[in-house]
Design a protein around this motif. Sequence first.
Motif, PDB file in Angstrom:
ATOM      1  N   THR A  51       0.839  -1.186   0.000  1.00  0.00           N
ATOM      2  CA  THR A  51       0.000   0.000   0.000  1.00  0.00           C
ATOM      3  C   THR A  51       0.880   1.244   0.000  1.00  0.00           C
ATOM      4  N   ASP A  52       0.310   2.384  -0.318  1.00  0.00           N
ATOM      5  CA  ASP A  52       1.054   3.641  -0.292  1.00  0.00           C
ATOM      6  C   ASP A  52       1.072   4.264   1.097  1.00  0.00           C
ATOM      7  N   GLU A  53       0.086   3.883   1.931  1.00  0.00           N
ATOM      8  CA  GLU A  53       0.011   4.441   3.271  1.00  0.00           C
ATOM      9  C   GLU A  53      -0.778   3.488   4.163  1.00  0.00           C
ATOM     10  N   CYS A  54      -0.581   3.609   5.463  1.00  0.00           N
ATOM     11  CA  CYS A  54      -1.352   2.800   6.388  1.00  0.00           C
ATOM     12  C   CYS A  54      -1.550   3.586   7.673  1.00  0.00           C
ATOM     13  N   ILE A  55      -2.494   3.144   8.468  1.00  0.00           N
ATOM     14  CA  ILE A  55      -2.786   3.787   9.745  1.00  0.00           C
ATOM     15  C   ILE A  55      -2.333   2.876  10.870  1.00  0.00           C
ATOM     16  N   LEU A  56      -1.473   3.410  11.735  1.00  0.00           N
ATOM     17  CA  LEU A  56      -1.039   2.694  12.925  1.00  0.00           C
ATOM     18  C   LEU A  56      -2.034   2.991  14.042  1.00  0.00           C
ATOM     19  N   GLU A  57      -2.635   1.928  14.577  1.00  0.00           N
ATOM     20  CA  GLU A  57      -3.636   2.103  15.612  1.00  0.00           C
ATOM     21  C   GLU A  57      -3.007   1.992  16.995  1.00  0.00           C
ATOM     22  N   PRO A  58      -3.394   2.848  17.936  1.00  0.00           N
ATOM     23  CA  PRO A  58      -2.877   2.735  19.309  1.00  0.00           C
ATOM     24  C   PRO A  58      -3.193   1.358  19.896  1.00  0.00           C
ATOM     25  N   GLY A  59      -2.227   0.800  20.615  1.00  0.00           N
ATOM     26  CA  GLY A  59      -2.426  -0.509  21.226  1.00  0.00           C
ATOM     27  C   GLY A  59      -2.114  -1.673  20.316  1.00  0.00           C
ATOM     28  N   GLU A  60      -1.832  -1.399  19.043  1.00  0.00           N
ATOM     29  CA  GLU A  60      -1.477  -2.467  18.109  1.00  0.00           C
ATOM     30  C   GLU A  60       0.037  -2.476  17.887  1.00  0.00           C
ATOM     31  N   PHE A  61       0.554  -3.664  17.549  1.00  0.00           N
ATOM     32  CA  PHE A  61       1.990  -3.829  17.320  1.00  0.00           C
ATOM     33  C   PHE A  61       2.221  -4.305  15.895  1.00  0.00           C
ATOM     34  N   TYR A  62       3.198  -3.693  15.231  1.00  0.00           N
ATOM     35  CA  TYR A  62       3.451  -3.967  13.818  1.00  0.00           C
ATOM     36  C   TYR A  62       4.923  -4.312  13.599  1.00  0.00           C
ATOM     37  N   ILE A  63       5.161  -5.182  12.635  1.00  0.00           N
ATOM     38  CA  ILE A  63       6.499  -5.448  12.124  1.00  0.00           C
ATOM     39  C   ILE A  63       6.555  -4.921  10.697  1.00  0.00           C
ATOM     40  N   LEU A  64       7.449  -3.975  10.457  1.00  0.00           N
ATOM     41  CA  LEU A  64       7.656  -3.397   9.133  1.00  0.00           C
ATOM     42  C   LEU A  64       9.145  -3.454   8.816  1.00  0.00           C
ATOM     43  N   ALA A  65       9.540  -2.941   7.668  1.00  0.00           N
ATOM     44  CA  ALA A  65      10.952  -2.975   7.282  1.00  0.00           C
ATOM     45  C   ALA A  65      11.362  -1.634   6.698  1.00  0.00           C
ATOM     46  N   SER A  66      12.650  -1.369   6.761  1.00  0.00           N
ATOM     47  CA  SER A  66      13.176  -0.134   6.191  1.00  0.00           C
ATOM     48  C   SER A  66      13.282  -0.246   4.671  1.00  0.00           C
ATOM     49  N   LYS A  67      13.213   0.890   4.022  1.00  0.00           N
ATOM     50  CA  LYS A  67      13.429   0.935   2.577  1.00  0.00           C
ATOM     51  C   LYS A  67      14.900   0.659   2.258  1.00  0.00           C
ATOM     52  N   GLN A  68      15.789   1.125   3.112  1.00  0.00           N
ATOM     53  CA  GLN A  68      17.221   0.995   2.873  1.00  0.00           C
ATOM     54  C   GLN A  68      17.737  -0.386   3.307  1.00  0.00           C
ATOM     55  N   ARG A  69      18.739  -0.859   2.575  1.00  0.00           N
ATOM     56  CA  ARG A  69      19.488  -2.048   3.010  1.00  0.00           C
ATOM     57  C   ARG A  69      20.728  -1.533   3.746  1.00  0.00           C
ATOM     58  N   VAL A  70      20.711  -1.744   5.051  1.00  0.00           N
ATOM     59  CA  VAL A  70      21.713  -1.160   5.930  1.00  0.00           C
ATOM     60  C   VAL A  70      22.985  -1.991   5.927  1.00  0.00           C
ATOM     61  N   ARG A  71      24.135  -1.304   6.103  1.00  0.00           N
ATOM     62  CA  ARG A  71      25.424  -1.993   6.205  1.00  0.00           C
ATOM     63  C   ARG A  71      26.211  -1.392   7.374  1.00  0.00           C
ATOM     64  N   ILE A  72      26.784  -2.274   8.195  1.00  0.00           N
ATOM     65  CA  ILE A  72      27.615  -1.846   9.328  1.00  0.00           C
ATOM     66  C   ILE A  72      29.014  -2.420   9.123  1.00  0.00           C
ATOM     67  N   PRO A  73      29.987  -1.599   8.765  1.00  0.00           N
ATOM     68  CA  PRO A  73      31.357  -2.120   8.589  1.00  0.00           C
ATOM     69  C   PRO A  73      31.859  -2.767   9.878  1.00  0.00           C
ATOM     70  N   ALA A  74      32.842  -3.650   9.724  1.00  0.00           N
ATOM     71  CA  ALA A  74      33.296  -4.454  10.856  1.00  0.00           C
ATOM     72  C   ALA A  74      34.015  -3.649  11.924  1.00  0.00           C
ATOM     73  N   ASP A  75      34.432  -2.424  11.632  1.00  0.00           N
ATOM     74  CA  ASP A  75      35.105  -1.610  12.645  1.00  0.00           C
ATOM     75  C   ASP A  75      34.177  -0.586  13.287  1.00  0.00           C
ATOM     76  N   LEU A  76      32.870  -0.693  13.004  1.00  0.00           N
ATOM     77  CA  LEU A  76      31.870   0.191  13.590  1.00  0.00           C
ATOM     78  C   LEU A  76      30.729  -0.627  14.187  1.00  0.00           C
ATOM     79  N   ALA A  77      30.005  -0.022  15.109  1.00  0.00           N
ATOM     80  CA  ALA A  77      28.750  -0.579  15.605  1.00  0.00           C
ATOM     81  C   ALA A  77      27.700   0.513  15.460  1.00  0.00           C
ATOM     82  N   ALA A  78      26.431   0.137  15.529  1.00  0.00           N
ATOM     83  CA  ALA A  78      25.381   1.133  15.340  1.00  0.00           C
ATOM     84  C   ALA A  78      24.256   0.902  16.332  1.00  0.00           C
ATOM     85  N   GLU A  79      23.437   1.926  16.474  1.00  0.00           N
ATOM     86  CA  GLU A  79      22.291   1.856  17.380  1.00  0.00           C
ATOM     87  C   GLU A  79      21.181   2.728  16.819  1.00  0.00           C
ATOM     88  N   MET A  80      19.975   2.161  16.782  1.00  0.00           N
ATOM     89  CA  MET A  80      18.821   2.938  16.356  1.00  0.00           C
ATOM     90  C   MET A  80      18.087   3.435  17.592  1.00  0.00           C
TER      91      MET A  80
END
Length: 437
Positions: free
Chosen positions: A270-299
């Motif tokens: 879909t082009d858009e969706c509504i997140l409802e309070p009290g509901e839990f969703y699993i979605l994915a990022s548009k980007q394919r993320v890469r973490i080089p071996a000499d770095l760590a990351a945190e969202m």
Amino acid sequence: MPQGVGTKAEAALASDSLFPQRKTTGEGILPSQEIMDLVRTGKILASDEIGEDQIQPSSIDLRLGPTAYRIRASFLPRKSMTLIDQARANGMLTETIDISKGAVLEPNAIYVLPLMESLALPQDLYGIANPKSSTGRLDIFTRLITEFGDEFERVRRGYNGGLYIEVVSQTFPILVRAGMKLNQLRFGRGRRIAVGEERLRQLGQKDILTAPDEDTSGATVDRGLRLTVDLEGNGSGIVGYRAKKTSQPLDLGLLNHYDVDDFWTPLSKTDECILEPGEFYILASKQRVRIPADLAAEMLPYDLSTQEFRVHYAGFFDPGFGYGEKGEIAGTRAVLEVRANEMPILLEDNQFVGRLNYFYMAAKPEKVYGGSIGSNYQLQGLALSKQFKREQFAASKPAGISTSRADVDEDGPNSKSRFALNESEAAYALRAKSRTE
């Protein structure tokens, strides 16, 4: 009980030549080999042997002890009283549960569990904790607590004492047992050094932070790597999952076991969706993320500019995630664990949802994220937690999802728990049934 690496008995051997200390590395997040040294030299202790499989590229997995305490409200310990003593003294403790052979934690109840691991850190080391990936993907909210601490998820420099985990399963009843791993702890030395924007842009131009494709123009750096949500599916008809309300307990020790449709409703492109309070969703990022071996990351769990919804529980990204040891992996999508706060939220395709912050490692880890160390999500697309049958992810039939404002619609298997219901699950199911009749 045999004493192995990481038991309290080895603290006395910290200076023995049997466990020579590795030369310490520089400032930054400690790598796997230095975490192992902390175990060998008694800086990380445990009531039972610490396994090498607990040591991740930039963190250690922490294990549940045999007891869970149900409490009335979340709190931090006082300076003059231990956590459990305070819970007893102020009337917060309502139930003590033996989880040595397994027990069910009810949804939206608050539990505090002592962990098997404890710490005796030197003065130059601190710690930061986060849920493990599979924990976040099940909508299980966890926070680390230390004795006499005044912050969740933080271990102060030079801390000497026990560790606790606060657990709230916000959707599913979950069956847990002693030894399971719900959260992880990173250690840092000196300053917590974030990679600057100029350096991130240089890495982005070389496709080191993301792998560009037809759906994205590559790395966008603004106070970290900006991530957007994918509601088009990148070739798949399924763009996400919404958790179902169920009384069936979910055993965290069973891998590739549960039918997806029993716990999740797949969401269609879909082009858009509504997140409802009290509901839990699993979605994915548009980007394919890469973490080089000499770095760590945190969202960040949420950004101040998007705090109407939380986009991530398990914020740690290990060195090598979506990258491999030498760049052989062409990026991995970040799975977003999304929960709206207080009001319905309209979410559109490619909408900004959060930032990934990169940090310098004190040294390159000898382990990097990937299949060689049993990592579950290296080549994931849109992936549920490891308890669900993987072959059903792509085969799930999408359900309708709200498309307008008006139309709102990691632990090894335990053979004893593979039967239909064990004693703890059956008891919980009966209580849940009686509440609904």
